[in-house]
Design an enzyme around this catalytic site. Structure first.
Site, PDB file in Angstrom:
ATOM      1  N   ASP A 101     -12.517   0.110   3.246  1.00 40.04           N
ATOM      2  CA  ASP A 101     -11.410   0.281   4.193  1.00 40.04           C
ATOM      3  C   ASP A 101     -11.814   1.277   5.632  1.00 40.04           C
ATOM      4  O   ASP A 101     -12.183   0.615   6.429  1.00 40.04           O
ATOM      5  CB  ASP A 101     -10.360   1.154   3.643  1.00 40.04           C
ATOM      6  CG  ASP A 101      -8.927   1.005   4.241  1.00 40.04           C
ATOM      7  OD1 ASP A 101      -8.626   0.135   5.178  1.00 40.04           O
ATOM      8  OD2 ASP A 101      -7.950   1.470   3.875  1.00 40.04           O
TER       9      ASP A 101
ATOM     10  N   GLU B 219       0.716  -1.068   0.029  1.00 37.73           N
ATOM     11  CA  GLU B 219      -0.123  -0.168   0.108  1.00 37.73           C
ATOM     12  C   GLU B 219       0.871   1.159   0.178  1.00 37.73           C
ATOM     13  O   GLU B 219       1.077   1.946  -1.023  1.00 37.73           O
ATOM     14  CB  GLU B 219      -0.994  -0.048   1.235  1.00 37.73           C
ATOM     15  CG  GLU B 219      -1.815   1.229   1.496  1.00 37.73           C
ATOM     16  CD  GLU B 219      -2.455   1.121   2.695  1.00 37.73           C
ATOM     17  OE1 GLU B 219      -2.298   0.514   3.658  1.00 37.73           O
ATOM     18  OE2 GLU B 219      -3.465   1.904   2.935  1.00 37.73           O
TER      19      GLU B 219
HETATM   20 ZN   LIG Z   1      -7.021  -1.327   5.906  1.00 41.25          ZN
END
Ligand SMILES: [Zn+2]
Length: 352
Positions: free
Chosen positions: A289, A211
């Site tokens: 998320d 990420e």
């Molecule tokens: Zn996350």
């Protein structure tokens, strides 16, 4: 290059009607603003009247950086003041998912985050979340399972305790174990033993990797921690060797488009690598998320994929089904989820 953007329908209700699956949603990132204000009132917390919302939610004019995004979680930790608060935020997170037609939710939570302020014990906190999730799922008619998260920037011995508590609660809705946190400065390797223990006792594994850190972190998560799914993983395209490994092993990617934009991982939503990840044959899913912090819903994220990224409807349908196929449910339940979703997807997607 993305797909050619579609003409916006402007009809959010069409997107709301689509049956949804969210595999990557953090409880601590799903709080309602009104609830925070309520908690502040009930517990006599002094909060700044004019800019409180900007301390807990992303605003349009803010720096799009990890440190800024993560600072919201730190502020939110001040609100976990009682068992009632933890039960309430769990119930509301599930109610909010149900309201946008999420049929299957894997809600993840971080016992250390919820416990820290009041010194609650981890097992108690887990029981509050489990119990409230069970009740809310029944009340709002949504299938929910839980994933327990630990942070790589927090001590391994905490994770060792937490994994034991998670294993003990496997029959009560905890299906997975997750590693989150600062992947630039902290390696996943010290958590290898913890993840081996989780797997040995039947928990399924997902790791935030690739990420903010590089593609190598994805390979590390797969090879050393045994991750079956990768949280985000958008850096996978940087390294052919990692791409190939992920594809060959059928690793599912929990992609969260708006989150990646707000943390500065991708410059603009339309530059998100999701289209290329699909083209490279990766098993991709779309998730929220932190809907509370990001001020989004999964309905918005589905719209973004279809309209902003121009994802063809047939591909989109497969992406939603991928999420069902990659869920941490037992194989028969997974299959039955796919079979329930498919005709409903056909029905709702024909209007797009
Ligand atoms: Zn996350």
């Amino acid at each position: 290059m993305g797909w050619y953007p579609r003409i916006p329908t402007g009809e959010l209700s069409l997107y709301r009607a689509i049956p949804k699956v969210d595999l990557h949603r953090h409880l601590e990132g799903s709080l309602r603003l009104e609830t925070l204000l309520d908690i502040a009132r009930q517990h006599g917390l002094t909060i700044p009247q004019t800019h409180f919302h900007s301390l807990v939610q992303m605003q349009q004019d803010e720096p799009l950086t990890f440190t800024n995004f993560l600072s919201k979680f730190q502020t939110l930790r001040m609100f976990y003041r009682s068992p009632e608060v933890i039960r309430r935020i769990t119930r509301e997170a599930i109610a909010d998912a149900a309201a946008e037609n999420v049929r299957y939710l894997e809600l993840r939570f971080t016992p250390v985050a919820l416990s820290r302020l009041q010194g609650f014990s981890y097992d108690e906190v887990m029981d509050w979340v489990i119990q409230s999730a069970e009740e809310a799922s029944r009340e709002y008619n949504i299938k929910t399972r839980l994933i327990v998260s630990v942070n790589r920037h927090e001590p391994v011995d905490l994770a060792e305790q937490i994994v034991e508590y998670a294993i003990q609660r496997r029959e009560r809705g905890i299906v997975g174990f997750d590693l989150a946190g600062n992947e630039v400065e902290f390696s996943a390797l010290p958590f290898e033993g913890v993840f081996r223990e989780a797997k040995k006792h039947g928990l399924q594994l997902t790791v935030h990797a690739g990420e903010w850190g590089g593609a190598e972190n994805i390979l590390e998560a797969i090879e050393f921690l045994g991750a079956e799914r990768i949280g985000h993983g958008v850096k996978v395209l940087q390294t052919p060797r990692v791409l190939q490994a992920a594809r060959e092993r059928g690793i599912a990617f929990e992609v969260c488009i708006t989150s990646n934009h707000q943390t500065g991982v991708v410059g603009a939503v339309r530059q998100h690598p999701l289209p290329q990840m699909v083209r490279e044959g990766l098993k991709v899913t779309i998730n929220t998320d932190d809907p509370g912090i990001s001020r989004i819903t999964l309905t918005d994220e589905y719209r973004v994929a279809l309209e902003e990224l121009g994802m063809p409807v047939a591909v989109f349908k497969d992406v939603v089904l991928n999420a069902a196929r990659a869920s941490f449910l037992p194989p028969e339940e997974r299959q039955s989820l796919v079979e329930t979703l498919e005709p409903e997807l056909n029905r709702t997607l024909q209007f797009l």
